[in-house]
Enzyme design. Structure first.
Site, PDB file in Angstrom:
ATOM      1  N   VAL A  12       1.800  -5.775   2.695  1.00  0.00           N
ATOM      2  CA  VAL A  12       0.864  -6.767   3.225  1.00  0.00           C
ATOM      3  C   VAL A  12       1.482  -8.141   2.982  1.00  0.00           C
ATOM      4  CG1 VAL A  12      -1.436  -7.765   3.077  1.00  0.00           C
ATOM      5  CG2 VAL A  12      -1.131  -5.312   2.716  1.00  0.00           C
ATOM      6  N   LYS A  50      -0.979  -6.522   7.681  1.00  0.00           N
ATOM      7  CA  LYS A  50      -0.809  -5.242   7.013  1.00  0.00           C
ATOM      8  C   LYS A  50       0.065  -4.350   7.884  1.00  0.00           C
ATOM      9  CE  LYS A  50      -3.402  -1.503   4.774  1.00  0.00           C
ATOM     10  NZ  LYS A  50      -4.742  -1.060   4.325  1.00  0.00           N
ATOM     11  N   ASP A  68     -14.541   3.509  -1.403  1.00  0.00           N
ATOM     12  CA  ASP A  68     -13.403   3.008  -2.182  1.00  0.00           C
ATOM     13  C   ASP A  68     -13.721   1.676  -2.854  1.00  0.00           C
ATOM     14  OD1 ASP A  68     -10.882   3.267  -3.246  1.00  0.00           O
ATOM     15  OD2 ASP A  68      -9.828   2.484  -1.488  1.00  0.00           O
ATOM     16  N   GLY A  70       0.834  -1.185   0.000  1.00  0.00           N
ATOM     17  CA  GLY A  70       0.000   0.000   0.000  1.00  0.00           C
ATOM     18  C   GLY A  70       0.876   1.244   0.000  1.00  0.00           C
ATOM     19  N   GLY A  71       0.277   2.364   0.368  1.00  0.00           N
ATOM     20  CA  GLY A  71       1.034   3.607   0.349  1.00  0.00           C
ATOM     21  C   GLY A  71       2.033   3.738   1.481  1.00  0.00           C
ATOM     22  N   PHE A  72       1.863   2.884   2.522  1.00  0.00           N
ATOM     23  CA  PHE A  72       2.678   3.087   3.723  1.00  0.00           C
ATOM     24  C   PHE A  72       3.396   1.834   4.192  1.00  0.00           C
ATOM     25  CE2 PHE A  72      -1.391   5.417   3.862  1.00  0.00           C
ATOM     26  CZ  PHE A  72      -0.909   6.673   3.558  1.00  0.00           C
ATOM     27  N   GLY A  73       3.243   0.730   3.459  1.00  0.00           N
ATOM     28  CA  GLY A  73       3.903  -0.499   3.875  1.00  0.00           C
ATOM     29  C   GLY A  73       3.392  -1.698   3.103  1.00  0.00           C
TER      30      GLY A  73
END
Length: 622
Positions: free
Chosen positions: A268, A283, A377, A263-266
């Site tokens: 999975v 996650k 989303d 994802g945008g921050f790390g």
């Protein structure tokens, strides 16, 4: 070398998930806390429960948890050879979950099995007892307890209605409470038999039908067995498991497997819980990256939404915890890949697939709306398949509470509802509510049917460009606001066209779904759907994904570079205050995890012991 490592880790991952049906394979043992540690924990629990007027470790409190009922039931059946009374309690608590005709039919079955007079065995003279049954589900709890009946009154009820020497019925019940239940059930049964064609029973049984009989039976079990249970191995294990539930979760509790996405921050990743051997998705979000992108609130929104919703149609949160650098969400492992992946593979979905996926997605959205959240989303990438093909919504980072001032585009362009883009005469964005999700649902359903989102096509792009929009983004937004897409060619039949048109209504007030998903469910497109089977999560999926990775290669997924901005951004102690309440264990999910473990022990007839960790040359799980 990267390709070789990818291949090794892929093979290990596929081998691990393919073996899930063989039962849990724990990596480390459950460890009983020391006496002092256990005593401190018990005192903490007593104080916590007393604040809510609950008496911790009482029989009522213990059996109100699925794990407590499971182990008390196992104790009675395995050590006391007394299964009838607890089987009655289990049957009643299953019955409480039923509705309509099933509720009435099962009530009659319970009464006939446990309360009606039984003919004794002709040879022994003893009553014929119903066969012993075991708890096979993970969410069965005794919720009625003693109904708040004062102890003196309850004991009087036992005196009047329960006689261990009675041969009236297998529960040894003989008195007015038993008579009342039988009379009520027989009256309802007679009423229904007068019109066998009735779809809905003429007489609905009261929800409290068995309450007083159950309270009497539980009190009899308390007198006979509760003290012995508290000295048993089963009770010791219960205390250990409950201690684990309150124990702080850390990263080392999980054995990390293959990376599934980013994802945008790390990243999975797939992982395995060491003690139970249960597979999950982990996650990971880096605290500093969240700060750099001013996205701490998005992570909190996701954690809040996941912890709030309890639905078989939304990916479930099992644990949330943190380390010095990262925050973690432990979720259902969905090994079947996302619907975007399968849509690309197949081109479009067959009608039976469209109906099944749309039905479950719709119910997932409604589950969020029911707790006053809007998803914002919805797209095929956020619809994940489980190992058996069941689909669930995931990635709730943009889910938020519905308020009168909610505004601003969120999600993915082309799936946005028109009201997300509109502005008033003063140029200010306009508020919106849950109906934005039904527009996105229309986009996704059209994509399932045809293979393309109607607002992310060449026709939509050209529509916007021809109206003078200079960029691709502005052109798509203009098409969303003004274009009526072609929904009559290709795989669209008359019902599909009509449904998608009504879902893609530019007016949110007249859009199908404005009054909830029931009006969508009633559309002729879904006329062949057995909604009861879908809602109960009993409908078998039309497609079972292959036992494969069903995700991009790990080298394609990539990693995160720690650039100059990352290194130059400080992370102060006050930044950590944002995550003060992040840590959480889902009690229902934890009980299910442990009960699954215990059921496998029961089936095999032996304790499950850890498998030695694998050698570090290949991977982290066996």
């Amino acid at each position: 070398m990267d390709e070789l490592q990818d291949a090794i880790e892929d093979a290990t991952y596929v081998n691990a998930i393919s073996g899930q049906g063989e039962g849990p394979r724990p990596m480390v043992p459950w460890i009983m806390p020391g006496e002092e540690e256990l005593a401190e924990w018990k005192q903490m629990v007593r104080e916590r429960e007393a604040a809510e007027d609950k008496k911790a470790f009482s029989m009522e409190w213990t059996l109100s948890s699925a794990l407590g009922l499971f182990l008390f039931s196992a104790f009675l059946k395995d050590n006391c050879q007394d299964h009838v009374r607890i089987n009655f309690v289990e049957a009643v608590n299953r019955w409480r979950k039923l509705q309509g005709q099933q509720n009435n039919d099962q009530a009659l079955q319970i009464a006939q099995t446990y309360l009606f007079e039984n003919e004794p065995n002709s040879e022994t003279g003893l009553l014929k007892l119903p066969a012993k049954t075991e708890i096979g589900e993970s969410d069965l709890a005794c919720l009625s307890s003693n109904l708040g009946i004062p102890i003196a009154e309850l004991q009087e009820l036992v005196e009047q209605n329960y006689d261990p020497a009675s041969t009236k019925c297998c529960l040894a019940m003989d008195g007015p409470e038993r008579d009342q239940v039988i009379a009520t059930v027989e009256a309802t049964s007679t009423s229904e038999s007068m019109d066998s064609s009735a779809v809905i029973p003429h007489t609905a049984l009261p929800g409290h039908l068995f309450d007083r009989v159950e309270a009497i039976i539980l009190e009899s079990l308390r007198k006979d067995f509760w003290t012995r249970f508290k000295r048993s191995n089963e009770y010791a294990r219960l205390m250990m498991f409950m201690w684990y539930q309150d124990k702080k979760v850390v990263e080392d509790d999980f054995y990390v497997m293959r990376v599934l996405g980013r994802g945008g921050f790390g990243l999975v990743t797939a992982c395995k819980k060491g003690t139970s051997g249960k597979f999950f998705a982990l996650k990971v979000m880096n605290k500093k990256r969240l700060k750099i992108k001013k996205s701490q609130q998005l992570s909190l929104n996701e954690r809040f939404a996941l912890a709030s919703v309890d639905s078989p149609f939304v990916v479930g949160l099992k644990y949330s915890f943190q380390s010095k650098d990262n925050i973690f969400l432990v979720l259902d492992l969905m090994t079947g890949g996302d619907l975007s992946y399968h849509l690309i593979e197949q081109g479009y979905f067959e009608r039976n697939e469209c109906l099944y996926y749309a039905g479950r997605i719709m119910l997932g959205l409604q589950a969020l709306h029911d707790i006053n959240l809007v998803y914002r989303d919805l797209k095929p990438e956020n619809c994940l398949l489980a190992e058996d093909g069941r689909v669930k919504l995931t990635d709730l980072g943009l889910a938020t509470e519905i308020t009168p001032t909610l505004q601003g585009a969120a999600g993915t362009r082309g799936y946005w509802a028109p009201e997300m883009l509109r502005r008033d005469k003063d140029g200010k964005r306009m508020p919106y509510g849950h109906t934005v999700d039904w527009f996105s649902f229309g986009c996704v359903l059209a994509e399932f049917i045809s293979g393309a989102n109607p607002f992310r096509t060449e026709a939509a792009l050209n529509f916007g460009l021809e109206q003078g929009k200079k960029t691709k983004e502005k052109a798509i937004d203009h098409a969303t606001l003004e274009m009526n897409p072609d929904l009559e060619s290709g795989n669209f039949d008359e019902d599909a066209t009509d449904l998608c048109r009504k879902l893609l209504d530019k007016n949110e007030n007249t859009r199908l779904g404005a009054n909830g998903c029931k009006e969508i469910m009633a559309h002729p497109y879904f006329k062949d759907v057995n909604w009861e089977m879908i809602i109960k999560d009993q409908k078998l999926p039309p497609y079972e994904p292959p036992k494969d990775v069903n995700a991009a290669s790990q080298s394609e997924i990539g990693t995160f570079a720690e650039d100059k901005t990352y290194h130059d951004t400080p992370f102060e102690p006050e930044d950590d205050e944002v995550y003060k309440y992040w840590n959480w264990t889902n009690p229902k999910a934890f009980a299910a995890e442990v009960i699954e473990f215990l059921i496998y022990e029961r089936i095999t007839g032996a304790r499950l012991y850890p498998i030695p960790p694998p050698t570090p040359c290949c991977c982290a799980v066996c």
